[in-house]
Design a protein around this motif. Structure first.
Motif, PDB file in Angstrom:
ATOM      1  N   MET A  88       8.974   7.437  -8.088  1.00 36.31           N
ATOM      2  CA  MET A  88       9.673   6.638  -7.084  1.00 36.31           C
ATOM      3  C   MET A  88       8.740   5.669  -6.366  1.00 36.31           C
ATOM      4  O   MET A  88       9.106   4.522  -6.108  1.00 36.31           O
ATOM      5  N   LEU A  89       7.533   6.114  -6.066  1.00 34.05           N
ATOM      6  CA  LEU A  89       6.597   5.226  -5.375  1.00 34.05           C
ATOM      7  C   LEU A  89       6.080   4.131  -6.300  1.00 34.05           C
ATOM      8  O   LEU A  89       5.910   2.981  -5.880  1.00 34.05           O
ATOM      9  N   ALA A  90       5.860   4.455  -7.573  1.00 34.84           N
ATOM     10  CA  ALA A  90       5.447   3.432  -8.537  1.00 34.84           C
ATOM     11  C   ALA A  90       6.559   2.412  -8.731  1.00 34.84           C
ATOM     12  O   ALA A  90       6.307   1.195  -8.776  1.00 34.84           O
ATOM     13  N   ALA A  91       7.790   2.886  -8.829  1.00 37.34           N
ATOM     14  CA  ALA A  91       8.931   1.982  -8.980  1.00 37.34           C
ATOM     15  C   ALA A  91       9.047   1.065  -7.766  1.00 37.34           C
ATOM     16  O   ALA A  91       9.283  -0.146  -7.898  1.00 37.34           O
ATOM     17  N   GLU A  92       8.885   1.635  -6.576  1.00 35.83           N
ATOM     18  CA  GLU A  92       8.941   0.848  -5.342  1.00 35.83           C
ATOM     19  C   GLU A  92       7.888  -0.248  -5.356  1.00 35.83           C
ATOM     20  O   GLU A  92       8.152  -1.400  -5.010  1.00 35.83           O
ATOM     21  N   ASP A  93       6.688   0.098  -5.781  1.00 31.68           N
ATOM     22  CA  ASP A  93       5.591  -0.867  -5.835  1.00 31.68           C
ATOM     23  C   ASP A  93       5.894  -2.011  -6.795  1.00 31.68           C
ATOM     24  O   ASP A  93       5.475  -3.144  -6.577  1.00 31.68           O
ATOM     25  N   LEU A  94       6.646  -1.717  -7.852  1.00 28.42           N
ATOM     26  CA  LEU A  94       6.988  -2.733  -8.851  1.00 28.42           C
ATOM     27  C   LEU A  94       8.261  -3.502  -8.497  1.00 28.42           C
ATOM     28  O   LEU A  94       8.702  -4.358  -9.268  1.00 28.42           O
ATOM     29  N   GLY A  95       8.858  -3.193  -7.342  1.00 31.23           N
ATOM     30  CA  GLY A  95      10.026  -3.943  -6.905  1.00 31.23           C
ATOM     31  C   GLY A  95      11.358  -3.354  -7.314  1.00 31.23           C
ATOM     32  O   GLY A  95      12.389  -4.043  -7.255  1.00 31.23           O
TER      33      GLY A  95
ATOM     34  N   ASN B 162       0.840  -1.191   0.000  1.00 29.97           N
ATOM     35  CA  ASN B 162       0.000   0.000   0.000  1.00 29.97           C
ATOM     36  C   ASN B 162       0.884   1.253   0.000  1.00 29.97           C
ATOM     37  O   ASN B 162       2.100   1.189   0.101  1.00 29.97           O
ATOM     38  N   THR B 163       0.240   2.398  -0.134  1.00 31.99           N
ATOM     39  CA  THR B 163       0.991   3.645  -0.306  1.00 31.99           C
ATOM     40  C   THR B 163       1.884   3.957   0.882  1.00 31.99           C
ATOM     41  O   THR B 163       3.053   4.337   0.715  1.00 31.99           O
ATOM     42  N   ILE B 164       1.364   3.813   2.093  1.00 30.45           N
ATOM     43  CA  ILE B 164       2.154   4.107   3.286  1.00 30.45           C
ATOM     44  C   ILE B 164       3.360   3.178   3.376  1.00 30.45           C
ATOM     45  O   ILE B 164       4.477   3.609   3.708  1.00 30.45           O
ATOM     46  N   GLU B 165       3.167   1.903   3.054  1.00 30.35           N
ATOM     47  CA  GLU B 165       4.283   0.958   3.066  1.00 30.35           C
ATOM     48  C   GLU B 165       5.336   1.356   2.042  1.00 30.35           C
ATOM     49  O   GLU B 165       6.540   1.290   2.313  1.00 30.35           O
ATOM     50  N   ALA B 166       4.899   1.771   0.860  1.00 31.55           N
ATOM     51  CA  ALA B 166       5.840   2.183  -0.181  1.00 31.55           C
ATOM     52  C   ALA B 166       6.642   3.397   0.261  1.00 31.55           C
ATOM     53  O   ALA B 166       7.862   3.477   0.041  1.00 31.55           O
ATOM     54  N   ILE B 167       5.978   4.349   0.904  1.00 29.59           N
ATOM     55  CA  ILE B 167       6.672   5.547   1.392  1.00 29.59           C
ATOM     56  C   ILE B 167       7.705   5.172   2.443  1.00 29.59           C
ATOM     57  O   ILE B 167       8.843   5.666   2.426  1.00 29.59           O
ATOM     58  N   ARG B 168       7.312   4.293   3.375  1.00 25.73           N
ATOM     59  CA  ARG B 168       8.227   3.897   4.447  1.00 25.73           C
ATOM     60  C   ARG B 168       9.399   3.058   3.931  1.00 25.73           C
ATOM     61  O   ARG B 168      10.511   3.144   4.447  1.00 25.73           O
TER      62      ARG B 168
END
Length: 200
Positions: free
Chosen positions: A136-143, A2-8
Motif C-alpha cells: 500500500m505504501l509503495a502504491a501510494e508513492d507511485l500515485g 517520504n514515508t511519513i507523508e505516504a502513511i498520512r
C-alpha cells in the motif's frame, strides 16, 4: 513522497477508474516492495495471487458482496500465506549464510513451529499484513490508491482461487486510480488511550 507523508496520505478508496491499466514496471516495483517486509526466520510465508482474469474477478466481486473495487481497480491481489513454509526446505531461507549458521537456524525454526499450528497461522497473518502495508505504501508513492479488504466470504474466495489446504487468506487488495476522495477520517483514538507504559 517520504514515508511519513505516504502513511498520512494513504486512505482506503472504494471507487476506481475501470479503464486504467497499471503498467508492469509499477506492479513489479510494488511486489518487490512487498517481499522486503520482515518475516520470522526469513520464512517469507507470503503468496500473492494476482487475479487478472475478468471472469474470476466477477466471481470474487460476487463473493465480496458486490464491492465495485474488486473488478474496477486496475490490480487485484489476494495476500495469502503458506502455514507450512517453516518445513518446506527451510535451508533455502538462509542460502547466503555459512553452513553452520544455516543448520543452527533450521533447527531453531523447526523447534519453534513444530506442533504449534496456532503459531504457524498467526505468523502467516503477521507476515502477510506487513507485506500488505509495504504494498500500500509503495502504491501510494507511485500515485495509486488502495483498498485493503476482508469484507468477503473467505470460504468462497478460497474456493474460487483454489487456495491450497495449508494456506490462509490474509486480505484482498485493490490497487488503481481512484475516482473519488476518501471519506473524512472517522477519528483516531488519542495516544494517551492506546499507549501503555510498562504494564497494563
Amino acid at each position: 513522497m517520504n514515508t511519513i507523508e505516504a502513511i498520512r496520505h494513504r486512505r482506503s478508496i472504494k471507487q476506481y477508474d475501470p479503464n486504467y491499466v497499471m503498467n508492469q514496471e509499477d506492479l513489479n516495483t510494488i511486489l518487490q516492495a512487498a517481499v522486503l517486509a520482515p518475516t520470522s526466520f526469513n520464512i517469507q510465508h507470503w503468496r500473492f495471487v494476482h487475479v487478472q482474469d475478468q471472469a474470476i474477478r466477477q466471481q470474487l466481486r460476487a463473493a465480496a458482496w458486490d464491492q465495485a473495487q474488486v473488478t474496477d481497480a486496475s490490480t487485484l491481489l489476494l495476500v495469502t500465506g503458506d502455514t507450512l513454509s517453516w518445513q518446506e526446505s527451510p535451508e533455502r531461507y538462509w542460502a547466503n549464510v555459512d553452513q553452520q549458521t544455516r543448520e543452527t537456524l533450521v533447527t531453531m525454526l523447526q523447534d519453534f513451529y513444530r506442533d504449534r499450528e496456532w503459531l504457524q497461522r498467526d505468523e502467516v497473518i503477521r507476515s502477510g499484513a506487513m507485506a500488505a502495508q509495504n504494498i500500500m505504501l509503495a502504491a501510494e508513492d507511485l500515485g495509486y490508491q488502495t483498498s485493503p479488504m476482508i469484507g468477503f466470504d473467505i470460504d468462497k474466495v478460497g474456493e474460487i482461487i483454489r487456495l491450497p489446504e495449508n494456506h490462509v487468506i490474509v486480505m484482498m487488495l485493490a490497487i488503481g486510480k481512484g475516482t473519488t476522495q476518501a471519506y473524512p477520517r472517522g477519528g483516531q483514538l488519542p495516544l494517551s488511550e492506546i499507549v501503555i507504559k510498562d504494564q497494563f
